[in-house]
Every structure is written in structure tokens, then in C-alpha cells.
Design a protein around this motif. Structure first.
Motif, PDB file in Angstrom:
ATOM      1  N   PHE A 157       0.943   4.165  -2.723  1.00  0.00           N
ATOM      2  CA  PHE A 157       0.805   5.561  -2.312  1.00  0.00           C
ATOM      3  C   PHE A 157       1.812   6.437  -3.060  1.00  0.00           C
ATOM      4  O   PHE A 157       1.483   7.493  -3.601  1.00  0.00           O
ATOM      5  CB  PHE A 157       1.058   5.656  -0.799  1.00  0.00           C
ATOM      6  CG  PHE A 157       0.402   6.836  -0.164  1.00  0.00           C
ATOM      7  CD1 PHE A 157       0.729   8.127  -0.550  1.00  0.00           C
ATOM      8  CD2 PHE A 157      -0.555   6.670   0.819  1.00  0.00           C
ATOM      9  CE1 PHE A 157       0.130   9.219   0.035  1.00  0.00           C
ATOM     10  CE2 PHE A 157      -1.169   7.758   1.409  1.00  0.00           C
ATOM     11  CZ  PHE A 157      -0.825   9.029   1.010  1.00  0.00           C
TER      12      PHE A 157
ATOM     13  N   LYS B 205       0.920   6.895  -6.668  1.00  0.00           N
ATOM     14  CA  LYS B 205      -0.159   7.863  -6.801  1.00  0.00           C
ATOM     15  C   LYS B 205       0.398   9.285  -6.693  1.00  0.00           C
ATOM     16  O   LYS B 205       0.023  10.174  -7.454  1.00  0.00           O
ATOM     17  CB  LYS B 205      -1.177   7.606  -5.684  1.00  0.00           C
ATOM     18  CG  LYS B 205      -2.183   8.703  -5.515  1.00  0.00           C
ATOM     19  CD  LYS B 205      -2.546   8.873  -4.051  1.00  0.00           C
ATOM     20  CE  LYS B 205      -2.593  10.304  -3.683  1.00  0.00           C
ATOM     21  NZ  LYS B 205      -2.290  10.667  -2.353  1.00  0.00           N
TER      22      LYS B 205
ATOM     23  N   LEU C  39      -8.171   9.144   3.899  1.00  0.00           N
ATOM     24  CA  LEU C  39      -6.924   8.437   4.206  1.00  0.00           C
ATOM     25  C   LEU C  39      -6.813   8.163   5.702  1.00  0.00           C
ATOM     26  O   LEU C  39      -6.375   7.099   6.123  1.00  0.00           O
ATOM     27  CB  LEU C  39      -5.717   9.266   3.752  1.00  0.00           C
ATOM     28  CG  LEU C  39      -5.580   9.493   2.250  1.00  0.00           C
ATOM     29  CD1 LEU C  39      -4.363  10.339   1.954  1.00  0.00           C
ATOM     30  CD2 LEU C  39      -5.477   8.162   1.524  1.00  0.00           C
TER      31      LEU C  39
ATOM     32  N   SER D  83      -8.863   5.320   6.760  1.00  0.00           N
ATOM     33  CA  SER D  83      -8.376   4.038   6.244  1.00  0.00           C
ATOM     34  C   SER D  83      -7.387   3.404   7.225  1.00  0.00           C
ATOM     35  O   SER D  83      -6.949   4.047   8.178  1.00  0.00           O
ATOM     36  CB  SER D  83      -7.688   4.259   4.902  1.00  0.00           C
ATOM     37  OG  SER D  83      -6.377   4.719   5.119  1.00  0.00           O
ATOM     38  N   PRO D  84      -7.039   2.136   6.991  1.00  0.00           N
ATOM     39  CA  PRO D  84      -6.098   1.469   7.906  1.00  0.00           C
ATOM     40  C   PRO D  84      -4.685   2.046   7.884  1.00  0.00           C
ATOM     41  O   PRO D  84      -3.859   1.662   8.702  1.00  0.00           O
ATOM     42  CB  PRO D  84      -6.069   0.019   7.398  1.00  0.00           C
ATOM     43  CG  PRO D  84      -7.236  -0.125   6.509  1.00  0.00           C
ATOM     44  CD  PRO D  84      -7.538   1.224   5.968  1.00  0.00           C
ATOM     45  N   LEU D  85      -4.399   2.959   6.953  1.00  0.00           N
ATOM     46  CA  LEU D  85      -3.057   3.558   6.937  1.00  0.00           C
ATOM     47  C   LEU D  85      -2.828   4.327   8.234  1.00  0.00           C
ATOM     48  O   LEU D  85      -3.719   5.006   8.729  1.00  0.00           O
ATOM     49  CB  LEU D  85      -2.926   4.540   5.777  1.00  0.00           C
ATOM     50  CG  LEU D  85      -2.870   3.980   4.359  1.00  0.00           C
ATOM     51  CD1 LEU D  85      -2.851   5.134   3.373  1.00  0.00           C
ATOM     52  CD2 LEU D  85      -1.635   3.125   4.166  1.00  0.00           C
ATOM     53  N   ARG D  86      -1.606   4.219   8.774  1.00  0.00           N
ATOM     54  CA  ARG D  86      -1.285   5.014   9.949  1.00  0.00           C
ATOM     55  C   ARG D  86      -0.858   6.406   9.500  1.00  0.00           C
ATOM     56  O   ARG D  86      -0.320   6.559   8.405  1.00  0.00           O
ATOM     57  CB  ARG D  86      -0.142   4.355  10.728  1.00  0.00           C
ATOM     58  CG  ARG D  86      -0.580   3.099  11.418  1.00  0.00           C
ATOM     59  CD  ARG D  86       0.613   2.238  11.794  1.00  0.00           C
ATOM     60  NE  ARG D  86       0.145   0.935  12.259  1.00  0.00           N
ATOM     61  CZ  ARG D  86      -0.288   0.709  13.494  1.00  0.00           C
ATOM     62  NH1 ARG D  86      -0.303   1.680  14.381  1.00  0.00           N
ATOM     63  NH2 ARG D  86      -0.710  -0.485  13.846  1.00  0.00           N
TER      64      ARG D  86
ATOM     65  N   SER E  80       0.840  -1.187   0.000  1.00  0.00           N
ATOM     66  CA  SER E  80       0.000   0.000   0.000  1.00  0.00           C
ATOM     67  C   SER E  80       0.880   1.243   0.000  1.00  0.00           C
ATOM     68  O   SER E  80       0.527   2.271  -0.556  1.00  0.00           O
ATOM     69  CB  SER E  80      -0.929  -0.014   1.205  1.00  0.00           C
ATOM     70  OG  SER E  80      -0.191  -0.051   2.395  1.00  0.00           O
TER      71      SER E  80
END
Lengths: 243, 368
Positions: free
Chosen positions: B7, B10, B207, B210-213, B3
Motif C-alpha cells: 500500500f 503504491k 479498498l 477488500s479485506p483491508l481494515r 499488503s
């Protein structure tokens, strides 16, 4: 709606900003597969409560569970099992549809093969497979909103939070958007939606109405209309907001 | 990890699809470099001077010859008096007048001293200072040759050779400064703008849900700019070296490591700005006024730090670019090794740590 399965359990939620109490002792449950309308005037505290449930903000006190996980200690697990579509548009306009899908799939850890499958499915649901390689900014607003919704539920979350998803969208597209919501609910996704449109409130299985940080009413639209002796939800809302 | 790579990919789409961003990260470094290199030269060439020679002896003639043959000056006029000096300056051609006192050679031989007066048009003080310095140097070197011809032992040389930059080449001054500026621009401004853009568009919330820290989000946002800024640094060093012949006497690895440290510092500043600024415009404004201007004015890039008032000298000490400038000059010109730049490296590292700690704190508060 499956009343035996509680997706959200909130007891005595309080959120204070300094001396201002944005959420004053909220208690409610949201059941599996239902479309839960979260209504209130601007500043009534609905966005605050929603942000807390999504993990964007911490509650001052109260017990809260989302998808069976505790908001205080298991927020990482909650994040994996919820979808979110913000008030503002939540896709990247300078990326193509496929690139947006790839990006969000990556964030939620969806592998290559699974992604291809879901992308196909998603485009079919949108009924426009040919837009795959178009930049999102070239799409009409209504399409973008629908796309954003489908991307928000792409990872099959237990519940999806929609923060005023149909703001600025024409009536036809709004109806199509709600068709997508019904479809997802039928597939078992619980929908938690805030809205300003009272006709949309009537589409919900149950509706809660917040006034000044408190939940003043919570029931099915039909029962609320009966209780308040009203023709439609708009009258219910005005009745509650004025008192 | 996947992921994270997604990122970064992107983020590169954002960069490559926005012509303005591309212009800032590629167009500005190259154009600034050429501009500073060819147009805004601070070395002098063919400066027109006039001479009022009251002695007309062999010494004054030789000094004038030396001036002309240096390439820096061309003697346009020989004056009979100093009355029309002002009128001449007003016309603007002549930048300097040399006035030799009567009996120049005789006095030098008899008393060991004679004087020449330098009148300079100081309407542009920088040029005036440079012109007189160049003239002084030429006279000094003449003096030096004269003393050597004589048999007097142990003469004191008034040697005013400029170390490390014998020709006072301005490119040596601006390459480090320009590097600092461009890296600030690309790292701090571009990253803070790109983070606030996500806030403005509403994608930042998505964001964060989302599960992103948060740390992953920030790293994902800034890593592409780290790479781009580093490419810019290499580009500037290369252009400085190939086009303007600025030497790299020290270790290239050390130079690039210091650039990396400075980019890291600028990025942490960019993150800090993005935690304060709610919109792209404000982020841009804070970066421009708070970072770029002080970097240009106070880092010693344009104005020498020694000439600043004491208070501004203290201010310049908190400018990261100032220490970076020093290190880059040390490495490129003096060929300094790691141990002689340890103080500057420590200061830059300390600043980075401070900014990172403050940004992380700020970012957390925002989530409350």
C-alpha cells in the motif's frame, strides 16, 4: 448454474435511511456459478442492496448470508471471498498494469509466485501481454474495464459484484466484456451484476427487477418475457416500472 | 504486513508520478524558505533618515554618528525646520525624522533628561514600528554609555536589549512559522486530498470492500506523508541553520520529536477533513481556508499574538501551530529542555488525540 449451492441467501432485507425505505423486505437467493442480473431504475434501491451485500453498508434488518458467512458477524470473512468492481473505474490510472496487479494481489494476500502465475494468465485472457508495463491511463477505456474485471476476480472469489460495469463502453467492447463474464462463470465464479442495458439483462441466467425498493420480478429472462407477453427485456422492464 | 507495505509503495508511486504533488512537497518548502529568507526580510538595512538638530552639540553629534555606524540607517538630510517633513515622507525616500530639542547636552547634564522626537512614515506600520524601535535602541545604548562614564553610583539602566534575538533577525521568527505552515501543507492538505481522490475515483470503495481494515487503509494513506513531511522539516531546519545561521541551541532529537508530533497532529486533521469532504476540491478548500490561513495569521507567524484583539488571542490558542511555534523557538533559540515545553507538548498531544477520535467516529458513521 448449481441450484444446490446458494452463494447469497437474503431473507426480508430492510434498509431504511431515516423515514425513507430503500430496500423493502427483499428475499432472494443467488446460486453458485450463475450470472444474476440485478435490475432497476435509478433510485430503485439496487445499489443500496449491493453495498449491503459487499459490506459497505449495514442492513436495518433481515438475515443475509454471502458465501455461507453471516453479513452481521462475519463480514471480514465475506470480504476475503468476494470481488467488487465499482461503477467508477477501480484501477489506479497513474500506476502501470503490473503495478495495479501487484497492489491488488498484495491486498488479497496473494504471494509472489502465485501472483506471477495469475498475472501471466490474466494478460493472456486479455490477449495483450505487451501492456504489462504501460500506465493504465494510456489504455483505451474498453481495455481498462476488462482489466478491472479480471483484477476483481484475480483472487478467485466465490462471487464477484459488478456495479454497472459497462457504463460508457462501446457495443463491441461490451460484448467482449460479457465474454469475459461468461468465461468466469464457466470457471465457477458467481456473477452479480447491475446494469442499465436491457440487452445485457438477456445475457443473464436469472434477472431480478426492483421497483421502489421492492423486487417485482425474479426469473429467467425467457420466463419473464413470456409472463409479460413481451418481445424483449426492455418491454418487461417498462411494463413493470409503469405499473 | 505485506499488503501494508504494498500500500505504501503504491502511495509513493502516486506521489512521485504527479509533478504537482512533487512540487508541493519539495518545491514549496525550498522556495518559501528562500523567499522568506532573502526577500521578505523584516529586519532593516540602510533606512534613510533625516535629522533636525536644534542643538548641534557633542551629544547629538555622537547619537547621529552612532545611528550611521550601526548599518541600519543612513542620514540623508539635515533639516532647518520641520515644515517639509510631510512632503518628504510623501516622496517616500525618508522613513524617519529625528528632531533633537535645543540645548540637548546641556539639559541632559542639568536635568538628567532631554528629548528627541521620532517622526516615522507609518504608511507601512510594520516598518515604521521597526525603524523607531531600532532608533530607540540606539539612543538607549548611547544613554547607557553616557551614564557609565559618569561617576554617579547605581544608575538605573534603561536597557532594551532584545533577548534571544539581539539583532531582531526575522529569520528567527519565520523558520518556526514556516515549518508549521509547510508541515500543515504537506500533512493535512496532501493527505486529505489524496484520501478524497480515492473517494472521487471510486477506488476507495474497492479498498473498503477488500479485506483491508479501514484503519489499515488510513494508515497506508498517511504514512508516506508522515515521512515526506518529516523530510521537509529536516530540510527547513537544515536550511535555516546553514543558509540563514539560525542556531539550534537545544536538543536536535527533541526538536525533531516535536516536529513528528506536529506532523501527526496535522495528519489527523487531514484525515478529519477527508471524512467531511466529498471531493478533492472541497478538501483543498477546507484545508486552505480552515487551516492554512488561520495558521499564517493567528499563530504568531506574521503578526505578534500580543498585538491581537483579545478575541483573536483566544482563537490563536486553538491553533496548533501557535503552540508549535512557541516550542520550536524555545528549543532552537533558548535551548529549552523537555520539562520547560511540557505544557505545549501536552496541548499538542491532546489536540491530536481529539482529532483522531473524531475522525475514527466520522469514518465509522460513513460506513453505516
Amino acid at each position: 448454474m448449481d441450484t444446490s449451492r446458494k452463494i447469497i441467501e437474503v431473507q426480508n432485507l430492510v434498509k431504511k435511511f431515516g423515514h425513507f425505505t430503500a430496500n423493502d423486505n427483499l428475499t432472494f437467493d443467488v446460486f453458485g456459478g450463475e450470472i444474476f442480473g440485478f435490475l432497476g431504475a435509478n433510485g430503485a434501491g439496487k445499489t443500496t442492496a449491493m453495498r449491503i451485500l459487499c459490506g459497505l453498508s449495514k442492513p436495518t434488518s433481515g438475515t443475509l448470508q454471502v458465501n455461507g458467512f453471516d453479513v452481521y458477524t462475519q463480514s471480514e470473512k465475506i470480504k476475503k471471498t468476494i470481488g467488487y468492481m465499482s461503477q467508477k473505474f477501480s484501477l489506479y490510472e497513474d500506476l502501470t498494469v503490473a503495478e495495479n496487479i501487484r497492489f491488488y494481489a498484495g491486498i488479497y494476500g496473494i504471494g509472489y509466485r502465485e501472483r506471477r502465475k495469475r498475472q501471466q494468465e490474466l494478460l493472456e485472457r486479455l490477449k495483450m501481454p505487451e501492456i504489462k508495463n504501460q500506465l493504465v491511463k494510456s489504455l483505451p477505456l474498453g481495455w481498462r474495464q476488462k482489466l478491472a474485471f479480471l483484477v476483481a476476480v484475480m483472487h478467485n472469489p466465490g462471487i464477484v459484484f459488478l456495479d454497472e460495469p459497462t457504463g460508457g463502453v462501446d457495443p463491441v467492447t461490451r460484448r467482449q466484456f460479457w465474454e469475459l463474464i461468461y468465461e468466469s462463470a464457466a470457471r465457477g465464479v458467481t456473477v452479480f451484476v447491475t446494469t442499465h442495458y436491457m440487452d445485457e439483462a438477456e445475457y443473464c441466467d436469472r434477472v431480478s427487477i426492483m421497483v421502489d425498493g421492492k423486487i417485482e420480478a425474479l426469473d429467467t429472462p425467457r420466463k419473464l418475457m413470456e409472463q409479460h407477453n413481451a418481445q424483449n427485456m426492455e418491454e418487461v422492464f417498462l411494463h413493470l416500472a409503469r405499473n | 504486513m505485506n499488503s501494508f507495505l504494498g500500500f505504501i509503495k503504491k502511495e509513493f508511486y502516486h506521489i512521485f508520478r504527479d509533478p504537482r504533488t512533487l512540487m508541493v512537497i519539495l518545491g514549496i518548502p525550498i522556495s518559501q524558505m528562500l523567499l522568506f529568507g532573502f526577500v521578505i526580510r523584516t529586519e532593516i538595512q540602510d533606512v534613510k533618515v533625516a535629522v533636525f538638530d536644534q542643538s548641534n552639540d557633542y551629544m547629538t553629534t555622537r547619537i547621529i554618528d552612532k545611528l550611521e555606524s550601526s548599518g541600519y540607517f543612513s542620514v540623508e538630510e539635515y533639516l532647518e525646520n520641520t515644515n517639509d517633513v510631510e512632503a518628504m515622507f510623501k516622496k517616500g525616500n525618508i522613513k524617519e525624522v529625528l528632531v533633537f530639542e535645543p540645548g540637548f547636552a546641556e539639559k541632559t547634564l542639568r536635568d538628567g533628561t532631554a528629548s528627541v522626537q521620532l517622526l516615522a512614515d507609518a504608511s507601512d506600520p510594520n516598518i515604521a514600528r521597526m525603524v523607531t524601535t531600532y532608533t530607540q535602541n540606539i539612543i538607549r545604548s548611547f544613554e547607557h554609555e553616557e551614564f557609565q562614564q559618569q561617576t554617579v553610583p547605581m544608575q538605573i539602566n534603561v536597557q532594551n536589549r532584545m533577548f534571544y534575538n539581539e539583532e531582531a533577525k526575522s529569520v528567527y521568527m519565520f523558520v518556526p512559522g514556516l515549518m508549521a505552515m509547510i508541515m500543515m501543507l504537506v500533512s493535512a492538505i496532501m493527505s486529505s486530498v489524496s484520501i478524497t481522490r480515492e473517494k472521487e475515483l471510486g477506488t476507495m470503495e474497492v479498498l473498503l470492500v477488500s479485506p483491508l481494515r479501514p484503519l489499515q487503509i488510513i494508515l497506508g494513506k498517511v504514512t508516506p506523508y508522515l515521512l515526506v513531511a518529516f523530510i521537509d522539516a529536516v530540510l527547513i531546519v537544515l536550511m535555516g541553520n546553514l543558509v540563514f545561521e539560525m542556531p539550534i541551541n537545544g536538543s536536535l532529537t527533541l526538536l525533531l520529536s516535536v516536529c513528528f508530533l506536529f506532523i501527526f497532529l496535522s495528519l489527523s486533521l487531514g484525515i478529519l477533513i477527508s471524512t467531511i469532504a466529498p471531493t478533492q476540491l472541497i478538501a483543498m478548500f477546507i484545508s486552505m481556508i480552515g487551516l492554512m490561513l488561520p495558521t499564517m495569521l493567528l499563530s504568531g507567524f506574521i503578526f505578534p499574538i500580543e498585538n491581537m484583539p483579545k478575541v483573536l488571542q483566544w482563537f490563536s490558542a486553538i491553533m496548533p501551530a501557535r503552540w508549535f511555534n512557541d516550542v520550536v523557538k524555545d528549543i532552537m533559540l533558548k535551548g529549552s529542555g523537555f520539562f520547560s515545553i511540557i505544557k505545549e507538548v501536552a496541548i499538542l498531544t491532546g489536540m491530536s488525540v481529539l482529532f483522531v477520535v473524531v475522525s475514527v467516529k466520522k469514518f465509522k458513521i460513513r460506513l453505516e
